[in-house]
Design an enzyme around this catalytic site. Structure first.
Site, short mmCIF file in Angstrom:
data_model
loop_
_atom_site.label_atom_id
_atom_site.label_comp_id
_atom_site.label_asym_id
_atom_site.label_seq_id
_atom_site.Cartn_x
_atom_site.Cartn_y
_atom_site.Cartn_z
N LYS A 274 -8.80 5.02 8.65
CA LYS A 274 -9.06 6.28 9.34
C LYS A 274 -9.97 6.02 10.53
CE LYS A 274 -8.91 9.13 5.14
NZ LYS A 274 -7.76 10.00 5.47
N GLU A 346 -2.26 7.60 0.17
CA GLU A 346 -2.51 6.98 -1.13
C GLU A 346 -2.58 7.97 -2.29
OE1 GLU A 346 -5.96 9.09 -0.65
OE2 GLU A 346 -4.97 7.90 0.90
N ARG A 348 -0.72 10.43 -3.16
CA ARG A 348 0.56 10.64 -3.85
C ARG A 348 0.91 9.47 -4.77
NH1 ARG A 348 3.49 11.36 1.80
NH2 ARG A 348 1.39 12.18 2.15
#
Length: 498
Positions: A274, A346, A348
């Protein structure tokens, strides 16, 4: 922790640091709400005039303090706005928010009496819950609280008639409110304190305290069981993952619910890192697991006649030489393979493993809760969570449960056409990414692939309301909010009473 009690004493005779009353907006100006009759009398009928002079309008979120006159034993009167006055009274959510405003305004006080308009046990519960949630403060890491300690005790004033029901309503509010505040503590905890192992230990301690059955799968057990999704997400971190089962059973239960929570204790994005500005609050990515945990404990404390099992899929998503790479293929629990195109998708992956495991116990319903996608925030904003399901009736039931509990939600579809991009991996059964547009729905479709045939399933994407970065409002603090807990508890109640 703020204490909560119910009293049939008159507002005039109760000794307290502050006495809270409600005021609304009427067609001809300020309207003093029911419950404040003794206060109005002490002001010789000029209470509305005095408050108006001080600038009070009765708008929601407003609060005005004034010294108590002779005739009141409380030192201070606090008038909180209830919004538009109505002959039908005020909604439960309006009362919750008003009590929350009062509790926040009176931080530092030892004792406050709430003389808000409560015409039913539901109203009592709303005021009690709003007061407890509004009094919340997270000070774990502060050396000095600067006098901003939560109000010590909240006393709800009610009529003698119905006092037994009022006390039961307050006790119910305390059970739910205390678990919501426990979840808020978890969400607000620094990620160097809360990791998968320590979260699991907290769940085990709560299990002993409340008589819940808790099972923890560590990294060795996960590897032996073939939980490739949870392991794939957690493999880059020095803090290994866990799958925690927290089970509550009732001897008269006729239905079983499985709640599954995403518990990424810190989400850096992994190798798909990120950017700055998007990772500072990623300790909150375990809010779904916190909600599930709190809901199961609350169900136990309330003695709901339904079996509720919580599954906490816990991992830390970090970049390292051992982290999963974009392009890797994971073999999930249950045998399906997933090509990881983006390691920042991640949540899911851990949820998929937990959903398959939950399905093996043949529950009547599976509901997963997750801070899953930024796309859902773009769609619904910061205060509303999305509800998706493989059954329209279940989606409607959860939406109704959220509305009844005072939480904002919105039913969302699972369009079959969005599945195409996700299943077109040339090397695996699925990819963990699909079309960019409608990303929140694509994530829901991915999870649906792991739900066993014949099981009703729903997905709550709480990415917007789980963590509040703005100024506090109503009973909502800055930071962790405890989103979806009231909805889950209400849904469990509805199931028990069906």
């Amino acid at each position: 922790m703020t204490a909560l009690s119910v009293s049939t004493s008159s507002a005039a005779s109760l000794r307290a640091d502050a006495l809270v009353i409600g005021v609304g907006k009427g067609p001809k100006g300020l309207v003093v709400a029911a419950g404040a009759e003794a206060v109005a009398e002490a002001f010789e009928g000029k209470l509305a005039e005095v408050l108006s002079t001080l600038g009070a309008t009765g708008a929601e979120g407003e609060s005005v303090k004034l010294p108590s006159p002779a005739g009141l034993k409380a030192a201070l009167v606090l008038a909180v706005g209830l919004g538009e006055a109505s002959d039908e009274g005020y909604s439960a959510e309006t009362l919750r928010r008003a009590a929350g405003v009062a509790a926040r305004t009176l931080s530092g006080a030892k004792k406050a009496a709430l003389a808000l308009p409560v015409a039913s046990a539901e109203d009592v519960e709303a005021v009690a819950l709003g007061g407890l949630l509004g009094s919340y403060s997270f000070t774990t890491y502060k050396a000095s609280e600067n006098g901003k300690t939560p109000v010590g005790e909240l006393v709800l004033l009610t009529d003698r008639k119905g006092s037994k029901e009022a006390k039961a309503a307050a006790e119910r509010a305390a059970a739910i409110g205390e678990e919501i505040n426990r979840a808020r503590d978890l969400v607000n905890a620094a990620p160097n304190d809360l990791n998968p192992k320590s979260f699991a230990a907290i769940a085990q301690a709560a299990g002993k305290e409340h008589g819940l059955k808790v099972e923890v799968l560590d990294e060795k057990a996960l590897a032996k069981g073939g939980f490739g999704g949870i392991l794939g997400v957690g493999t880059g971190s020095e803090n290994p993952p866990r799958l925690v089962k927290v089970a509550y059973t009732h001897p008269k239960a006729k239905a079983t619910i499985a709640f599954v929570g995403k518990g990424i204790t810190y989400d850096s994005g992994g190798i798909s890192l990120k950017p700055a500005g998007h990772n500072e609050t990623m300790k909150c990515d375990m809010a779904g697991a916190a909600a599930v945990f709190a809901a199961v404990v609350a169900a136990k404390r309330l003695g709901l006649a339904v079996n509720v099992t919580g599954w906490l899929a816990l991992a830390e998503n970090m970049p390292s030489g051992s982290a999963t790479r974009p392009g890797d293929v994971l073999k999930m629990y249950g045998g399906k393979t997933v090509e990881v195109l983006n390691t920042d998708a991640e949540g899911r992956l851990v949820l998929a493993d937990a959903i398959v495991r939950a399905g093996e116990e043949n529950p009547d319903v599976i509901v997963d809760v997750a801070t899953l996608t930024g796309a859902m925030v773009l769609a619904l904003g910061n205060r509303t969570f999305g509800v998706m399901s493989n059954k329209d009736e279940l989606r409607s039931e959860l939406h109704a449960a959220a509305e009844a509990a005072g939480e904002q939600s919105w039913p969302m579809p699972l369009p079959a056409d969005l599945r195409k991009g996700m299943v077109e991996s040339t090397i695996a059964d699925l990819a963990n990414m699909g079309e960019r547009m409608g990303g929140g729905l694509v994530a829901g479709l991915f999870l649906k692939e792991f739900v066993a045939d014949g099981i009703d399933w729903a997905h709550l994407d709480i990415a917007g309301p789980a963590f509040h970065e703005g100024a506090p409002f109503g009973y909502t603090p800055k930071g962790g909010t405890g989103s979806a807990i009231r909805t889950l508890v209400r849904f469990a109640e509805d199931t028990a009473n069906a």
